[in-house]
Design a protein around this motif. Structure first.
Motif, PDB file in Angstrom:
ATOM      1  N   SER A  59      -2.113   6.453   9.257  1.00  0.00           N
ATOM      2  CA  SER A  59      -3.129   6.585   8.215  1.00  0.00           C
ATOM      3  C   SER A  59      -4.440   5.949   8.655  1.00  0.00           C
ATOM      4  CB  SER A  59      -2.637   5.980   6.901  1.00  0.00           C
ATOM      5  OG  SER A  59      -2.419   4.607   7.066  1.00  0.00           O
ATOM      6  N   ARG A  60      -4.345   4.890   9.489  1.00  0.00           N
ATOM      7  CA  ARG A  60      -5.567   4.301  10.021  1.00  0.00           C
ATOM      8  C   ARG A  60      -6.273   5.282  10.942  1.00  0.00           C
ATOM      9  NH1 ARG A  60      -3.314  -0.713  10.695  1.00  0.00           N
ATOM     10  NH2 ARG A  60      -2.808  -0.257  12.849  1.00  0.00           N
ATOM     11  N   ARG A  61      -5.482   6.005  11.748  1.00  0.00           N
ATOM     12  CA  ARG A  61      -6.063   6.932  12.704  1.00  0.00           C
ATOM     13  C   ARG A  61      -6.739   8.098  11.974  1.00  0.00           C
ATOM     14  NH1 ARG A  61      -2.916  10.258  17.186  1.00  0.00           N
ATOM     15  NH2 ARG A  61      -2.562  11.401  15.280  1.00  0.00           N
ATOM     16  N   LYS A  62      -6.046   8.567  10.904  1.00  0.00           N
ATOM     17  CA  LYS A  62      -6.617   9.656  10.102  1.00  0.00           C
ATOM     18  C   LYS A  62      -7.937   9.223   9.479  1.00  0.00           C
ATOM     19  CE  LYS A  62      -3.687  13.291   9.602  1.00  0.00           C
ATOM     20  NZ  LYS A  62      -2.410  13.409   8.913  1.00  0.00           N
ATOM     21  N   ALA A  63      -7.944   7.972   9.014  1.00  0.00           N
ATOM     22  CA  ALA A  63      -9.158   7.481   8.363  1.00  0.00           C
ATOM     23  C   ALA A  63     -10.296   7.349   9.373  1.00  0.00           C
ATOM     24  CB  ALA A  63      -8.895   6.148   7.692  1.00  0.00           C
ATOM     25  N   GLY A  64      -9.967   7.378  10.639  1.00  0.00           N
ATOM     26  CA  GLY A  64     -10.978   7.323  11.696  1.00  0.00           C
ATOM     27  C   GLY A  64     -11.187   5.905  12.103  1.00  0.00           C
TER      28      GLY A  64
ATOM     29  N   THR B 119       0.843  -1.190   0.000  1.00  0.00           N
ATOM     30  CA  THR B 119       0.000   0.000   0.000  1.00  0.00           C
ATOM     31  C   THR B 119       0.876   1.236   0.000  1.00  0.00           C
ATOM     32  OG1 THR B 119      -0.104  -0.310   2.371  1.00  0.00           O
ATOM     33  CG2 THR B 119      -2.043  -0.944   1.110  1.00  0.00           C
TER      34      THR B 119
ATOM     35  N   LYS C 180      -1.891  11.537   1.899  1.00  0.00           N
ATOM     36  CA  LYS C 180      -2.658  11.836   3.098  1.00  0.00           C
ATOM     37  C   LYS C 180      -1.948  12.855   3.993  1.00  0.00           C
ATOM     38  CE  LYS C 180      -5.059   7.461   3.168  1.00  0.00           C
ATOM     39  NZ  LYS C 180      -4.778   6.060   3.405  1.00  0.00           N
ATOM     40  N   TRP C 181      -0.661  12.824   3.946  1.00  0.00           N
ATOM     41  CA  TRP C 181       0.101  13.710   4.815  1.00  0.00           C
ATOM     42  C   TRP C 181       0.025  15.160   4.364  1.00  0.00           C
ATOM     43  CZ3 TRP C 181       3.644  12.690   8.906  1.00  0.00           C
ATOM     44  CH2 TRP C 181       3.534  11.376   9.377  1.00  0.00           C
TER      45      TRP C 181
ATOM     46  N   ASP D 220       1.361   3.191   8.836  1.00  0.00           N
ATOM     47  CA  ASP D 220       0.098   2.465   8.772  1.00  0.00           C
ATOM     48  C   ASP D 220      -0.840   2.936   9.865  1.00  0.00           C
ATOM     49  OD1 ASP D 220       0.327   0.911   6.622  1.00  0.00           O
ATOM     50  OD2 ASP D 220       0.295  -1.013   7.676  1.00  0.00           O
TER      51      ASP D 220
ATOM     52  N   VAL E  29       1.555   3.829   1.710  1.00  0.00           N
ATOM     53  CA  VAL E  29       1.308   4.485   2.990  1.00  0.00           C
ATOM     54  C   VAL E  29       1.879   5.895   3.023  1.00  0.00           C
ATOM     55  CG1 VAL E  29       0.906   2.573   4.522  1.00  0.00           C
ATOM     56  CG2 VAL E  29       3.227   3.146   3.841  1.00  0.00           C
TER      57      VAL E  29
END
Lengths: 290, 345
Positions: free
Chosen positions: B340-345, B5, B11-12, B337, B7
């Protein structure tokens, strides 16, 4: 002059043959594990190193007679084989095979430096003086002859174990088809553990034979580890008969190369032959050409 | 290698670039700081030791990044120690015995590295030697180079190591020998940045998609029109040459090499493990791996001294096993990882 030259060459050939016995035994354990569990234990030679240390401590330091010391060492490496599988391999059995290879590589570093930490880097010798045998004009080291004999006996024992016992049959079956055998009611976890213990014990047996001829130090595994892997691959990973033949081919190459030049060139030649053969027969010397 | 992925994707946002620019600026400005400042109570050059560690980290990061170029596509080579050794010994031997300046010696050595990578790589890829078999064939290559160095000990010094002949007063552009650490700091910094740039270029190339497809299914990608042998060979030679260059940098910096430091299976494994520890699928993963491993070794050495030889690699070995079992994406990969999981909620 010509006559003497030939005698030395004959001696080199026979020494190569004797050396091949130990290499064959070393590769046997690794091949068994690969054939059944589909994992390459990069740390295999380091388990052998621990076995060598065990014999050294038990025999040379604590004065236990050599045969019980050897049996204890074999038990120790068998237990190490169990732990390697139980703690490291079984949690990652489902992940890509290369991860398993790398995990045992991490173990290689660990075992090597743990031995350094415990016992320092000095070379230790068992201090057992075995006689040199003379036969006509030829000289053989008794230790090598003994090693060869025990290696052959060990291999016959493994053969009988695999063909004549129930668990041995299960081991062979599971190496042929991993998925079907579990459906047939074979407990694959148990078979894997037994295989690891047998593989570890074979490392211990090899350690008993190597410690008679070589000093033990934390990095001793690096000096015969690579050649063991190469033998297994050359014979076809998991193919025990192929590994057996490959061990003798490579030990002769090393021995004859070492006879005409230095021992290192013998190894260089053996590794080069290995790479070339891999290109001709990638699945090992006994594979049928597709 | 199924879950590759991105990562380090977008997103950043822009903050990533700002942070990168600040780090780059700090790294560039660092050597110009006043060395005489009594930072730790002494008037000595307080920057010398940190800079030495940073140069080592950058050189090894280059080697690790080069390995990860091919390692991330499932091409696990245990032969990169050989490429380092050929580069380092080639340049040093040409300098000592043929009097060739590294300016000529480096291209010759790198050409040799590329040739060896081709000779071993081409049949491997042509005859579909993959997985375990590829790892073990390349392991044999590592061992060949180490044994050749040992066997030619009359020239290479064998296990005792090899020192390039000093030239002039120790500061020479002709011999690429710099007694002043600052020069080498910038050389290493530039090389490291160059290595990352190559990684980034590969990451955004068509070759990356081709290689990812190959690592998933070789037959299918060949059927889809990918020239499998050629793609693998390209990345292998690139990776090998960059690793060889890292070996040369190490040799020119330390002015000492031995089979234990630049060749053989131990170095090959060290390269693989640092990458796995740092994170194999992300750009700065190998760098993080180099920082972790070198700082671990150095801090244990400083804290405990040399009385407990082997403690650092003991801990390192346990960590590696734990990483592979619990964090196969490495430290940086795992952190990214998680972010990005935390950002995605």
């Amino acid at each position: 002059m010509e006559q003497i030259f030939d005698i030395y060459l004959l001696e080199a050939l026979i020494n190569g043959l004797l050396f091949g016995g130990v290499l064959a035994l070393l590769s046997l354990g690794l091949n068994l594990i690969f054939g059944v569990i589909d994992v390459v234990w990069i740390c295999y030679a380091e388990i052998v190193m621990f076995g060598m240390y065990a014999i050294y401590w038990l025999h040379a330091v604590y004065g236990i007679p050599i045969v019980p010391a050897a049996l204890l060492a074999i038990a120790l490496t068998g237990a190490m084989g169990f732990l390697v599988h139980y703690l490291v391999i079984s949690p990652i059995l489902g992940s890509p095979p290369i991860n398993q290879l790398l995990a045992t590589g991490g173990l290689l570093f660990f075992l090597q430096s743990f031995a350094t930490l415990l016992w320092g880097i000095e070379f230790r010798n068992l201090g057992l003086r075995l006689p040199v045998l003379q036969w006509g004009e030829l000289y053989f080291s008794y230790a090598r002859l003994l090693a060869f004999g025990i290696a052959v006996i060990g291999m016959i024992a493994i053969y009988l174990f695999l063909t004549r016992t129930y668990i041995g049959t299960a081991i062979r079956a599971i190496s042929q088809d991993r998925e079907i055998m579990t459906l047939m009611g074979v407990d694959s976890r148990r078979v894997y553990l037994v295989t690891s213990v047998v593989g570890g014990s074979l490392a211990g047996l090899a350690a008993c034979l190597l410690v008679l001829q070589y000093d033990v130090h934390p990095f001793v595994g690096l000096s015969f580890g690579p050649i063991t892997f190469v033998i297994c691959v050359l014979g076809g990973l998991g193919n025990m008969i192929g590994g057996f033949i490959a061990a003798f081919i490579l030990s002769e190459i090393i021995s004859i190369g070492g006879f005409y030049a230095e021992l290192e060139w013998g190894y260089v030649l053996a590794f080069a032959v290995f790479i070339v053969v891999m290109f001709i027969r990638p699945e090992g010397i006994l594979s049928k050409k597709s | 290698m199924t879950s590759v992925t991105l990562v380090n994707g977008s997103k950043w946002g822009e903050r990533r670039y700002l942070a990168g620019a600040i780090v780059a600026l700090v790294l560039i400005v660092l050597p110009t700081l006043n060395r005489e400042l009594p930072v730790f109570g002494t008037g000595a050059d307080w920057l010398a030791y940190p800079m030495h560690i940073m140069v080592l980290i950058m050189i090894w990061s280059l080697a690790y990044t080069s390995w990860s170029l091919m390692g991330r596509f499932g091409l696990v080579s245990l032969g990169h120690g050989a490429f380092m050794g050929i580069g380092a010994y080639g340049t040093a031997l040409l300098w000592n015995y043929a009097g060739l300046t590294p300016w000529i010696g480096i291209p010759i050595s790198l050409a040799l590295v590329a040739a060896v990578a081709f000779i071993v790589g081409y049949p491997c890829f042509r005859f579909r030697i993959v997985g375990h078999y590829f790892a073990l064939v390349t392991l044999a290559l590592s061992e060949i180079v180490r044994q050749v160095i040992m066997a030619t000990r009359d020239y290479t010094g064998g296990s005792l190591g090899f020192t390039p002949t000093p030239y002039g007063d120790g500061f020479s552009l002709y011999a690429l020998q710099f007694s002043d650490r600052t020069v080498f700091y910038y050389v290493a910094l530039a090389s490291w940045a160059f290595g990352l740039w190559i990684w980034w270029r590969v990451d955004r190339s068509m070759d990356r998609f081709a290689l990812e497809a190959i690592s998933e299914d070789e037959d299918a990608s060949a059927a889809a029109g990918i020239w499998v042998t050629r793609e693998k060979l390209k990345i292998t030679i690139l990776s090998a040459v960059m690793t060889g260059f890292a070996g040369i940098l190490y040799m020119q910096y330390q002015q000492f090499i031995s089979p234990d430091t630049v060749s053989g299976i131990a170095i090959s494994l060290q390269i693989v493990f640092a990458v796995v520890a740092g994170g194999i699928y992300v750009m700065f993963g190998p760098t993080v791996g180099a920082i972790i491993t070198i700082l671990l070794a150095e801090s244990l050495r400083v804290a405990i001294g040399v009385s407990m030889v082997g403690l650092d690699t003991t801990i390192y070995g346990i960590l590696l096993v734990l990483f592979i079992i619990f964090l196969p994406k490495g430290v940086l990969g795992g952190i990214l990882d998680w972010l990005s999981r935390r950002k995605a909620g």
